[in-house]
Design a protein around this motif. Structure first.
Motif, short mmCIF file in Angstrom:
data_model
loop_
_atom_site.label_atom_id
_atom_site.label_comp_id
_atom_site.label_asym_id
_atom_site.label_seq_id
_atom_site.Cartn_x
_atom_site.Cartn_y
_atom_site.Cartn_z
N GLN A 1 22.53 -83.49 38.56
CA GLN A 1 21.94 -83.19 37.26
C GLN A 1 21.59 -81.72 37.16
O GLN A 1 21.28 -81.07 38.16
CB GLN A 1 20.68 -84.02 37.06
CG GLN A 1 20.03 -83.82 35.72
CD GLN A 1 18.80 -84.69 35.55
OE1 GLN A 1 18.46 -85.50 36.41
NE2 GLN A 1 18.13 -84.53 34.44
N GLU A 2 21.61 -81.23 35.93
CA GLU A 2 21.07 -79.91 35.60
C GLU A 2 20.00 -80.11 34.53
O GLU A 2 20.12 -81.00 33.70
CB GLU A 2 22.15 -78.98 35.08
CG GLU A 2 23.16 -78.59 36.12
CD GLU A 2 24.18 -77.59 35.62
OE1 GLU A 2 23.89 -76.84 34.66
OE2 GLU A 2 25.27 -77.55 36.19
N ALA A 3 18.97 -79.30 34.59
CA ALA A 3 17.90 -79.36 33.59
C ALA A 3 17.36 -77.96 33.39
O ALA A 3 17.57 -77.08 34.22
CB ALA A 3 16.79 -80.31 34.05
N VAL B 1 19.15 -77.24 39.27
CA VAL B 1 20.40 -77.94 39.56
C VAL B 1 20.16 -78.82 40.79
O VAL B 1 19.75 -78.32 41.84
CB VAL B 1 21.56 -76.95 39.83
CG1 VAL B 1 22.83 -77.71 40.21
CG2 VAL B 1 21.80 -76.05 38.62
N ALA B 2 20.40 -80.11 40.62
CA ALA B 2 20.20 -81.07 41.72
C ALA B 2 21.54 -81.57 42.21
O ALA B 2 22.39 -81.98 41.41
CB ALA B 2 19.33 -82.24 41.24
N LYS C 1 18.15 -76.43 43.31
CA LYS C 1 18.21 -74.97 43.18
C LYS C 1 17.52 -74.61 41.87
O LYS C 1 17.72 -75.27 40.85
CB LYS C 1 19.65 -74.48 43.10
CG LYS C 1 20.45 -74.72 44.34
CD LYS C 1 21.90 -74.26 44.14
CE LYS C 1 22.70 -74.40 45.39
NZ LYS C 1 22.77 -73.18 46.16
N ILE C 2 16.69 -73.56 41.89
CA ILE C 2 16.02 -73.08 40.68
C ILE C 2 16.37 -71.62 40.48
O ILE C 2 16.31 -70.83 41.43
CB ILE C 2 14.50 -73.26 40.77
CG1 ILE C 2 14.15 -74.74 40.86
CG2 ILE C 2 13.80 -72.60 39.58
CD1 ILE C 2 12.68 -75.04 40.93
N LEU D 1 17.09 -64.35 39.06
CA LEU D 1 16.18 -64.46 40.19
C LEU D 1 16.29 -65.90 40.70
O LEU D 1 16.39 -66.83 39.91
CB LEU D 1 14.74 -64.18 39.76
CG LEU D 1 14.51 -62.89 38.98
CD1 LEU D 1 13.07 -62.80 38.52
CD2 LEU D 1 14.88 -61.68 39.80
N ASP D 2 16.27 -66.07 42.01
CA ASP D 2 16.47 -67.39 42.59
C ASP D 2 15.35 -67.76 43.54
O ASP D 2 14.83 -66.91 44.26
CB ASP D 2 17.79 -67.44 43.37
CG ASP D 2 18.99 -67.20 42.49
OD1 ASP D 2 19.18 -67.98 41.54
OD2 ASP D 2 19.74 -66.23 42.73
N ALA D 3 15.03 -69.04 43.55
CA ALA D 3 14.10 -69.59 44.55
C ALA D 3 14.91 -70.09 45.73
O ALA D 3 16.10 -70.40 45.59
CB ALA D 3 13.31 -70.75 43.93
N SER D 4 14.28 -70.21 46.88
CA SER D 4 14.93 -70.86 48.01
C SER D 4 15.18 -72.31 47.62
O SER D 4 14.34 -72.94 46.96
CB SER D 4 14.04 -70.81 49.24
OG SER D 4 13.86 -69.49 49.68
#
Length: 112
Positions: A6-8, A28-29, A40-41, A87-90
């Motif tokens: 899924q994406e949200a 994104v899961a 992922k965020i 920008l990305d989170a771990s």
């Protein structure tokens, strides 16, 4: 091989050097081979605002529910970068879909 689940998207606040800005963020899961769920965020943020705040590499995303998440820019931001930067989170690994739903309610009900 991972399976896209899924994406949200949602809205939160980006905190940089004492400044704050409302931003949208994307989740994104994916399901990993061991049934774990990787989330992922990412955030798209305006380069010029980031630079005015003194941003170089990292910031904090305050998610919709109030959870705080460190996010980074790959490299060091400067005026030569795109006007909007990612920008990305771990990545976060959750042991199950149920755990991913609890940790990231923005995802809603993912297909199991």
């Amino acid at each position: 091989m991972s399976e896209h689940l899924q994406e949200a998207s949602s809205n939160g606040t980006l905190e940089v050097g004492g400044g704050q800005s409302n931003v949208g963020y994307k989740l994104v899961a994916t399901r990993e081979h061991d049934e774990a769920v990787r989330v992922k965020i990412s955030v798209m943020a305006p380069r010029d605002w980031l630079l005015k705040q003194g941003f170089k590499h990292d910031a904090t995303l305050v998610r919709k529910g109030g959870a705080r998440l460190p996010i980074i820019f790959d490299g060091t931001l400067d005026v030569g970068d795109n006007i909007s930067v990612e920008l990305d989170a771990s990545d976060t690994i959750c042991p199950s879909i149920d755990e991913a739903r609890k940790t990231f309610p923005e995802l809603g009900l993912m297909a199991g």
